[in-house]
Design an enzyme around this catalytic site. Structure first.
Site, PDB file in Angstrom:
ATOM      1  N   ARG A   1     -12.811  13.329 -34.910  1.00  0.00           N
ATOM      2  CA  ARG A   1     -13.506  12.579 -33.858  1.00  0.00           C
ATOM      3  C   ARG A   1     -14.986  13.210 -33.485  1.00  0.00           C
ATOM      4  O   ARG A   1     -14.893  14.330 -33.206  1.00  0.00           O
ATOM      5  CB  ARG A   1     -12.572  12.535 -32.600  1.00  0.00           C
ATOM      6  CG  ARG A   1     -11.439  11.461 -32.501  1.00  0.00           C
ATOM      7  CD  ARG A   1     -10.822  11.021 -31.151  1.00  0.00           C
ATOM      8  NE  ARG A   1      -9.572  12.038 -31.295  1.00  0.00           N
ATOM      9  CZ  ARG A   1      -8.810  12.336 -30.125  1.00  0.00           C
ATOM     10  NH1 ARG A   1      -9.507  11.974 -29.200  1.00  0.00           N
ATOM     11  NH2 ARG A   1      -7.827  12.903 -30.136  1.00  0.00           N
TER      12      ARG A   1
ATOM     13  N   SER B   1     -10.402   5.037 -31.228  1.00  0.00           N
ATOM     14  CA  SER B   1      -9.330   4.825 -30.351  1.00  0.00           C
ATOM     15  C   SER B   1      -9.595   4.544 -28.995  1.00  0.00           C
ATOM     16  O   SER B   1      -9.978   3.629 -28.547  1.00  0.00           O
ATOM     17  CB  SER B   1      -8.363   6.222 -30.524  1.00  0.00           C
ATOM     18  OG  SER B   1      -7.264   6.176 -29.795  1.00  0.00           O
ATOM     19  N   HIS B   2      -9.480   5.342 -27.852  1.00  0.00           N
ATOM     20  CA  HIS B   2      -9.467   5.160 -26.731  1.00  0.00           C
ATOM     21  C   HIS B   2     -10.519   5.876 -25.877  1.00  0.00           C
ATOM     22  O   HIS B   2     -10.735   6.035 -24.660  1.00  0.00           O
ATOM     23  CB  HIS B   2      -8.082   5.283 -25.808  1.00  0.00           C
ATOM     24  CG  HIS B   2      -7.450   6.862 -25.675  1.00  0.00           C
ATOM     25  ND1 HIS B   2      -6.861   7.230 -27.016  1.00  0.00           N
ATOM     26  CD2 HIS B   2      -7.616   7.880 -25.051  1.00  0.00           C
ATOM     27  CE1 HIS B   2      -6.613   8.646 -27.109  1.00  0.00           C
ATOM     28  NE2 HIS B   2      -7.157   9.049 -25.379  1.00  0.00           N
TER      29      HIS B   2
ATOM     30  N   LYS C   1      -8.777   8.351 -38.784  1.00  0.00           N
ATOM     31  CA  LYS C   1      -7.412   8.411 -38.827  1.00  0.00           C
ATOM     32  C   LYS C   1      -6.918   8.285 -40.238  1.00  0.00           C
ATOM     33  O   LYS C   1      -7.373   7.233 -40.967  1.00  0.00           O
ATOM     34  CB  LYS C   1      -6.431   7.559 -38.004  1.00  0.00           C
ATOM     35  CG  LYS C   1      -6.918   8.085 -36.423  1.00  0.00           C
ATOM     36  CD  LYS C   1      -5.986   7.076 -35.556  1.00  0.00           C
ATOM     37  CE  LYS C   1      -6.217   7.356 -34.046  1.00  0.00           C
ATOM     38  NZ  LYS C   1      -5.420   6.594 -33.207  1.00  0.00           N
TER      39      LYS C   1
ATOM     40  N   ASP D   1      -4.364   0.038 -26.330  1.00  0.00           N
ATOM     41  CA  ASP D   1      -5.367   0.974 -26.176  1.00  0.00           C
ATOM     42  C   ASP D   1      -6.441   0.411 -27.190  1.00  0.00           C
ATOM     43  O   ASP D   1      -6.238  -0.726 -27.842  1.00  0.00           O
ATOM     44  CB  ASP D   1      -4.920   2.358 -26.521  1.00  0.00           C
ATOM     45  CG  ASP D   1      -4.741   2.673 -28.187  1.00  0.00           C
ATOM     46  OD1 ASP D   1      -4.231   1.778 -28.852  1.00  0.00           O
ATOM     47  OD2 ASP D   1      -4.699   3.995 -28.459  1.00  0.00           O
TER      48      ASP D   1
ATOM     49  N   ASP E   1      -7.346   0.971 -30.010  1.00  0.00           N
ATOM     50  CA  ASP E   1      -6.995   0.687 -31.703  1.00  0.00           C
ATOM     51  C   ASP E   1      -5.788   0.017 -31.815  1.00  0.00           C
ATOM     52  O   ASP E   1      -5.355   0.164 -32.986  1.00  0.00           O
ATOM     53  CB  ASP E   1      -7.544   1.917 -32.612  1.00  0.00           C
ATOM     54  CG  ASP E   1      -6.544   3.172 -32.420  1.00  0.00           C
ATOM     55  OD1 ASP E   1      -6.089   3.398 -31.178  1.00  0.00           O
ATOM     56  OD2 ASP E   1      -6.282   3.690 -33.249  1.00  0.00           O
TER      57      ASP E   1
ATOM     58  N   ASP F   1      -2.537   1.538 -31.327  1.00  0.00           N
ATOM     59  CA  ASP F   1      -1.405   2.461 -31.575  1.00  0.00           C
ATOM     60  C   ASP F   1      -0.639   2.735 -30.628  1.00  0.00           C
ATOM     61  O   ASP F   1       0.245   3.378 -30.447  1.00  0.00           O
ATOM     62  CB  ASP F   1      -1.739   3.447 -32.512  1.00  0.00           C
ATOM     63  CG  ASP F   1      -2.904   4.452 -32.137  1.00  0.00           C
ATOM     64  OD1 ASP F   1      -3.162   4.251 -30.908  1.00  0.00           O
ATOM     65  OD2 ASP F   1      -3.294   5.376 -32.965  1.00  0.00           O
ATOM     66  N   ARG F   2      -1.269   2.504 -29.139  1.00  0.00           N
ATOM     67  CA  ARG F   2      -0.327   3.092 -28.020  1.00  0.00           C
ATOM     68  C   ARG F   2      -0.268   1.881 -26.992  1.00  0.00           C
ATOM     69  O   ARG F   2      -1.114   0.757 -26.995  1.00  0.00           O
ATOM     70  CB  ARG F   2      -1.325   4.065 -27.269  1.00  0.00           C
ATOM     71  CG  ARG F   2      -1.395   5.548 -28.155  1.00  0.00           C
ATOM     72  CD  ARG F   2      -1.946   6.577 -27.208  1.00  0.00           C
ATOM     73  NE  ARG F   2      -3.248   6.098 -26.606  1.00  0.00           N
ATOM     74  CZ  ARG F   2      -3.469   6.593 -25.544  1.00  0.00           C
ATOM     75  NH1 ARG F   2      -2.620   7.271 -24.741  1.00  0.00           N
ATOM     76  NH2 ARG F   2      -4.606   6.251 -24.758  1.00  0.00           N
TER      77      ARG F   2
ATOM     78  N   HIS G   1       2.599   6.218 -27.532  1.00  0.00           N
ATOM     79  CA  HIS G   1       2.884   5.941 -29.221  1.00  0.00           C
ATOM     80  C   HIS G   1       4.399   5.860 -29.375  1.00  0.00           C
ATOM     81  O   HIS G   1       5.052   6.496 -28.836  1.00  0.00           O
ATOM     82  CB  HIS G   1       2.325   7.194 -29.974  1.00  0.00           C
ATOM     83  CG  HIS G   1       0.800   7.642 -29.990  1.00  0.00           C
ATOM     84  ND1 HIS G   1       0.139   6.940 -30.954  1.00  0.00           N
ATOM     85  CD2 HIS G   1      -0.016   8.304 -29.412  1.00  0.00           C
ATOM     86  CE1 HIS G   1      -1.139   7.260 -30.918  1.00  0.00           C
ATOM     87  NE2 HIS G   1      -1.086   8.133 -29.832  1.00  0.00           N
TER      88      HIS G   1
END
Length: 473
Positions: free
Chosen positions: A25, A114-115, A124, A248, A250, A252-253, A335
């Site tokens: 990242r 992501s967030h 990822k 979030d 992307d 995944d949460r 997650h």
């Protein structure tokens, strides 16, 4: 002489801060560039080729403004290494995981920030359906910097798997009564998929911020921050809905609010899922991270399951699930991992559908299910700056003092200390120059004494704890 010098000068140098524990990242144009993306993809493809010479790597991207450019560089890196690309285009991270699993690809790369704020981006990975993290990520840097890269001429095939993925999500729904639900994509990568699911699920479903927009105009796409759930809470209350679901950046949460607008945290959701899964799989192992409430571990045991406390980090949890055969796992950060009727990765859309299924099959409201869960009082997660090198030393110092004092603690990830009052946790963040603390007790008095214990330990290591309030949860 000059030739050798030329070669030396051409060595690519990455900004070392982009290589994290679970992913890569950085800030685009500051610490992360398209050239980095190209070389990282080549290094990943080099590793993949060692496992499968004619392998295919799935590539997906989120809706950030820098993602198309990064996506192009990643695809080029893979084909220049001699492997083929299956390009699934724009969508959430779990859809990329789903593609890699269902297409039996050797690996997958997701381009996502992501967030994180809009100017951030990253990658990822999944390799042979295993989490790819830690030393494996560090090795990509070494391979690329030393130019130990495979080369060849692969090809790119574009494939739209959205319909297949949506069908798999809808198939997971096992509800019996119709529900009315608000969904918030936060302008993140789940937008299109979420809208399609809203249109096809029985009941009344309202899609919020479904337009994918990398500037995130409505609010920051992180459902673990209550501030970001204000809009969905207002919608649920105003329209008298059964629940609110938020994702979030992307996908995944997961963030969840009940019919009264109360937030359900990761460990509370796990209690609900565990009760559901343990009916069919008595004795099964249920994994949660060290930040989860003691109430969760007690509840899993009460329901006849085997609770297991493990390290925070989606990659670490996925690996532990494979090792133990756990059908369910989760983290406080939202997650949630199902290996029960699914592949065992963190998919917030799948988790949302499973939650609505169990809610629909129960004759209770989500607020009633929430109210029936065991209660504890805890502080929110308290995060405070601590130098990257110093943070692990602080944990070691605290640990050795606790050992001397004969304290009862788990050192699975940092230290989680149990006392008669409850527990307190101190761990080093794997992704930032931060220490993370949390306390939980049966009552306010107990919480106060735990905070004092924690403060005492930090003071001995010359670290100051910022003021962190308490919250009922």
């Amino acid at each position: 002489m000059t030739v050798q010098l030329m070669k030396k000068e051409m060595k690519h140098v990455f900004n070392p801060t982009i290589f994290r524990e679970y992913d890569i990242r950085g800030i685009v144009g500051q610490s992360l560039f398209a050239e980095d993306a190209y070389l990282i993809a080549r290094a990943f493809a080099t590793k993949a080729a060692q496992l499968q010479k004619d392998g295919v790597i799935c590539v997906g991207r989120d809706g950030r403004l820098s993602s198309p450019q990064m996506h192009e560089a990643v695809c080029r890196g893979i084909i220049d290494s001699g492997l083929d690309v299956l390009d699934i285009g724009l969508g959430p991270t779990p859809m990329l995981y789903y593609a890699a699993y269902s297409k039996k690809a050797v690996g997958g790369i997701m381009i996502t920030g992501s967030h994180n704020p809009p100017d951030h981006n990253g990658f990822k990975f999944v390799l042979q359906n295993q989490a790819f993290y830690g030393a494996a990520i560090a090795e990509l840097k070494t391979l690329a910097e030393n130019n130990n890269l495979a080369s060849g001429a692969g090809k790119i095939e574009k494939q739209d798997i959205r319909e297949t993925y949506i069908a798999a999500m809808l198939k997971a729904y096992d509800g019996t009564r119709e529900l009315n639900v608000a969904w918030d994509a936060g302008n993140g990568a789940t937008g299109e998929i979420m809208s399609a699911i809203c249109q096809r699920l029985a009941g009344k479903h309202i899609a919020l911020n479904e337009k994918i927009d990398g500037t995130f105009p409505a609010h920051h796409p992180d459902p673990t921050v209550p501030e970001n759930l204000k809009q969905i809470i207002a919608t649920v209350r105003e329209k008298k809905l059964d629940a609110g679901i938020a994702f979030d950046g992307d996908g995944d949460r997961l963030g969840v609010v009940d019919d009264e607008g109360n937030i359900l945290w990761g460990d509370q959701l796990l209690m609900l899922y565990a009760a559901d899964i343990l009916k069919e799989k008595p004795g099964a192992t249920i994994i949660a991270d060290v930040k989860a409430s003691g109430a969760l571990f007690d509840e899993v045991a009460r329901l006849g399951g085997t609770p297991l406390m493990w390290k925070t980090g989606h990659s670490l949890i996925k690996s532990k699930m494979k090792e133990t055969g756990a059908p369910l796992a989760g983290e406080m950060s939202g997650h949630l991992f199902f290996a029960d009727k699914y592949y065992g990765f963190d998919d917030a859309i799948y988790a949302a559908v499973r939650l609505l299924g169990l809610l629909s099959r129960s004759n209770k409201k989500l607020s009633q299910l929430r109210a029936a869960l065991p209660k504890r009082i805890n502080t929110p997660e308290i995060r405070f700056p601590c130098d990257d090198l110093r943070k692990f030393k602080v944990i070691d110092e605290v640990k050795s003092r606790l050992q001397k004092d004969g304290a009862k603690f788990s050192d699975v990830d940092g230290v989680r200390v149990s006392t008669t009052a409850g527990w307190w946790l101190l761990r080093a963040s794997n992704t930032q120059a931060m220490l993370v603390a949390r306390c939980e007790a049966e009552n306010e008095q107990g919480l106060e004494s735990l905070k004092q214990d924690l403060q005492k330990q930090l003071a001995l290591s010359k670290v100051e704890l910022p003021e962190g309030g308490s919250g009922h949860h």
